[in-house]
Design an enzyme around this catalytic site. Structure first.
Site, PDB file in Angstrom:
ATOM      1  N   THR A   1      -6.334   2.588  -5.031  1.00 33.23           N
ATOM      2  CA  THR A   1      -6.092   1.141  -4.916  1.00 33.23           C
ATOM      3  C   THR A   1      -6.900   0.357  -5.949  1.00 33.23           C
ATOM      4  O   THR A   1      -6.389  -0.563  -6.587  1.00 33.23           O
ATOM      5  CB  THR A   1      -6.469   0.632  -3.513  1.00 33.23           C
ATOM      6  OG1 THR A   1      -5.532   1.134  -2.557  1.00 33.23           O
ATOM      7  CG2 THR A   1      -6.427  -0.890  -3.449  1.00 33.23           C
TER       8      THR A   1
ATOM      9  N   HIS B   1      -0.838   3.485   4.958  1.00 37.24           N
ATOM     10  CA  HIS B   1      -1.822   4.332   4.264  1.00 37.24           C
ATOM     11  C   HIS B   1      -1.905   5.663   4.991  1.00 37.24           C
ATOM     12  O   HIS B   1      -1.804   5.716   6.215  1.00 37.24           O
ATOM     13  CB  HIS B   1      -3.190   3.629   4.261  1.00 37.24           C
ATOM     14  CG  HIS B   1      -4.200   4.262   3.344  1.00 37.24           C
ATOM     15  ND1 HIS B   1      -4.749   5.498   3.564  1.00 37.24           N
ATOM     16  CD2 HIS B   1      -4.752   3.806   2.188  1.00 37.24           C
ATOM     17  CE1 HIS B   1      -5.585   5.789   2.582  1.00 37.24           C
ATOM     18  NE2 HIS B   1      -5.610   4.780   1.742  1.00 37.24           N
TER      19      HIS B   1
ATOM     20  N   ASP C   1       1.159   0.306  -5.051  1.00 35.64           N
ATOM     21  CA  ASP C   1      -0.036   0.618  -5.854  1.00 35.64           C
ATOM     22  C   ASP C   1      -0.072   2.051  -6.363  1.00 35.64           C
ATOM     23  O   ASP C   1      -0.564   2.310  -7.445  1.00 35.64           O
ATOM     24  CB  ASP C   1      -1.333   0.254  -5.115  1.00 35.64           C
ATOM     25  CG  ASP C   1      -1.592   1.068  -3.852  1.00 35.64           C
ATOM     26  OD1 ASP C   1      -0.641   1.614  -3.259  1.00 35.64           O
ATOM     27  OD2 ASP C   1      -2.771   1.138  -3.435  1.00 35.64           O
ATOM     28  N   HIS C   2       0.450   2.997  -5.576  1.00 34.57           N
ATOM     29  CA  HIS C   2       0.436   4.414  -5.975  1.00 34.57           C
ATOM     30  C   HIS C   2       1.262   5.204  -4.977  1.00 34.57           C
ATOM     31  O   HIS C   2       1.776   4.647  -4.004  1.00 34.57           O
ATOM     32  CB  HIS C   2      -0.993   4.959  -6.066  1.00 34.57           C
ATOM     33  CG  HIS C   2      -1.832   4.685  -4.841  1.00 34.57           C
ATOM     34  ND1 HIS C   2      -1.611   5.295  -3.626  1.00 34.57           N
ATOM     35  CD2 HIS C   2      -2.865   3.834  -4.636  1.00 34.57           C
ATOM     36  CE1 HIS C   2      -2.478   4.852  -2.744  1.00 34.57           C
ATOM     37  NE2 HIS C   2      -3.249   3.943  -3.314  1.00 34.57           N
TER      38      HIS C   2
ATOM     39  N   GLU D   1       0.819  -1.209   0.000  1.00 35.68           N
ATOM     40  CA  GLU D   1       0.000   0.000   0.000  1.00 35.68           C
ATOM     41  C   GLU D   1       0.862   1.271   0.000  1.00 35.68           C
ATOM     42  O   GLU D   1       1.791   1.402   0.805  1.00 35.68           O
ATOM     43  CB  GLU D   1      -0.937  -0.012   1.220  1.00 35.68           C
ATOM     44  CG  GLU D   1      -1.838   1.208   1.345  1.00 35.68           C
ATOM     45  CD  GLU D   1      -2.729   1.433   0.126  1.00 35.68           C
ATOM     46  OE1 GLU D   1      -3.304   0.457  -0.383  1.00 35.68           O
ATOM     47  OE2 GLU D   1      -2.840   2.597  -0.315  1.00 35.68           O
TER      48      GLU D   1
END
Ligand code: GP9
Ligand code: MN
Length: 431
Positions: free
Chosen positions: A82, A199, A258-259, A38
């Site tokens: 996500t 996160h 993911d980013h 994440e």
């Protein structure tokens, strides 16, 4: 309409990159374990804070002889975050220009996604492990349409009290408490772990990580290093289990970020840590920070290395399928195999900006990757750059027409049986 679909099919067939024969089938028959890291950005790899590596285990994995790693690999998500990353990895089509494909079309669209393809082509069992509720990002519906057989969401774990944080069960507990389900899966399996602890806003109880954070001037940016360190240790613990259980040696573990974790408006806080002058920070630097790690760890191989090939999340599915020795020629995929000598190294961002190995295009402005400076193209270069921009616009809009008009319903493949979502029930039987 059917003719819109034919346009998409023609594009993807023309754009197809044939597999690299040296890589095709390297991981044939192995279990696939996907670890979704994440908000994990590439700059964390090998980064030291106060002389200490932030992610020592992942660093080792990244440079291991048993891992094919990528250091010019970009996330390409839009507002679906996500869920956009998941969509690209499972389908090799882009997320939507606005909102999330999972929530907007995931309940009704026809998918030809990895879980179904691998089940039909390689007899794979499929499962997702995630410590949040199943309805988040509409996953409970999307996964059924993708052909996921099992979804072990929050209802399968004890998520009470300080076992959870933010978006769900803490990563170390997700790995630990899911093992009893993982080891029951029929092999070969395709299993995805979606972590959550790293996160925003990166708050973590101090007993979960003792990592000494930097002082960037932003509390969330400082704490990003602590939660990333926690994620690193969680993956390390999971590997210890995989090794002990014997699963490691017949699996391929794919890890990816993911980013971004730090948003563009906060990026200048990172400048000092990255050896840059915060006053010179610009859009070019923001674009370069969209790199995320991608690793294919295949225990037993000896020729692992870090590849500098440019690519993005859209390219993962054809790459993964070819490693498993499964052909991709007939599927609708917008990405190309990262190992192929026909790989397309123009990376399209969801907002139509782009990166190539030499240039970065942002809002129509062109930067040289070498200098990081804006360039004023001459006539001939102008043509070259507008060709790249047209290509990027074209692939994004073809993908959008495919997904917005549900065009895959027109695609009948003789070796693909359409997914019947009614076959799947993810309830744990208790609630
Ligand atoms: C929630 C998690 C977070 O289940 O996957 O999603 P994000 O906010 O990163 O899109
Ligand atoms: Mn995310």
């Amino acid at each position: 309409t059917k003719s819109q679909f034919d346009n998409v099919l023609k594009y993807t067939q023309d754009h197809y990159a044939k597999p690299n024969p040296k890589m095709f089938g390297v991981a044939k028959g192995r279990n696939v374990i996907i670890i979704h890291l994440e908000s994990f950005q590439q700059f964390l790899i090998d980064k030291k804070i106060n002389g200490k590596e932030v992610t020592p285990f992942l660093n080792k994995l990244f440079h291991s002889k048993s891992t094919y790693s990528f250091d010019n690999f970009f996330h390409q998500v839009g507002q679906g975050k996500t869920s956009d990353a998941e969509n690209m990895l499972e389908t090799s089509t882009f997320g939507l220009p606005q909102g999330s494909l999972f929530t907007q079309f995931g309940s009704d669209n026809t998918f030809q996604a990895a879980p179904a393809i691998l089940n039909q082509q390689g007899n794979y069992t499929s499962a997702v492990f995630h410590g949040n509720v199943a309805s988040f990002w509409n996953r409970n519906n999307v996964y059924k349409n993708m052909g996921y057989q099992y979804f072990f969401d929050a209802s399968y774990y004890d998520v009470s009290g300080d076992k959870s944080l933010g978006y769900g069960l803490k990563d170390k507990l997700l790995f630990k408490d899911s093992i009893k389900y993982l080891q029951e899966l029929q092999q070969p399996f395709y299993a995805k772990y979606i972590t959550v602890t790293n996160h925003f806003p990166y708050s973590l109880d101090s007993e979960d990580s003792k990592f000494k954070v930097p002082n960037t001037g932003s509390t969330s940016t400082d704490n990003y290093f602590k939660t990333a360190n926690y994620l690193d240790q969680a993956v390390k613990e999971f590997y210890a289990y995989l090794k002990k259980s014997g699963l490691l040696k017949n699996s391929m573990i794919m890890l990816y970020g993911d980013h971004y974790g730090i948003s563009n408006s906060e990026n200048n806080n990172l400048a000092n840590i990255l050896g840059k002058n915060p006053d010179d920070w610009n859009n070019f630097d923001n674009a370069q920070l969209q790199r995320v790690p991608l690793m294919f760890n295949i225990p037993g191989i000896k020729n692992g290395h870090v590849s500098h090939t440019y690519g993005g999340e859209i390219d993962v599915l054809p790459t993964l399928m070819h490693l498993l020795g499964i052909n991709t020629k007939n599927y609708i995929q917008f990405g190309t195999d990262l190992f192929s000598d026909q790989h397309d190294s123009v990376v399209a961002f969801r907002d139509r900006d782009w990166v190539t190995p030499d240039y970065t295009g942002i809002n129509g402005n062109i930067y040289s990757n070498k200098t990081g400076k804006l360039i004023s193209p001459n006539k001939q270069q102008d043509k070259k750059f507008s060709k790249i921009q047209d290509k990027v616009n074209n692939e994004l809009s073809l993908s959008d027409s495919l997904n917005q008009e549900n065009l895959l319903r027109f695609y009948k493949l003789k070796d693909f049986t359409p997914v019947d979502p009614r076959k799947y029930n993810y309830s744990n039987g208790l609630s």
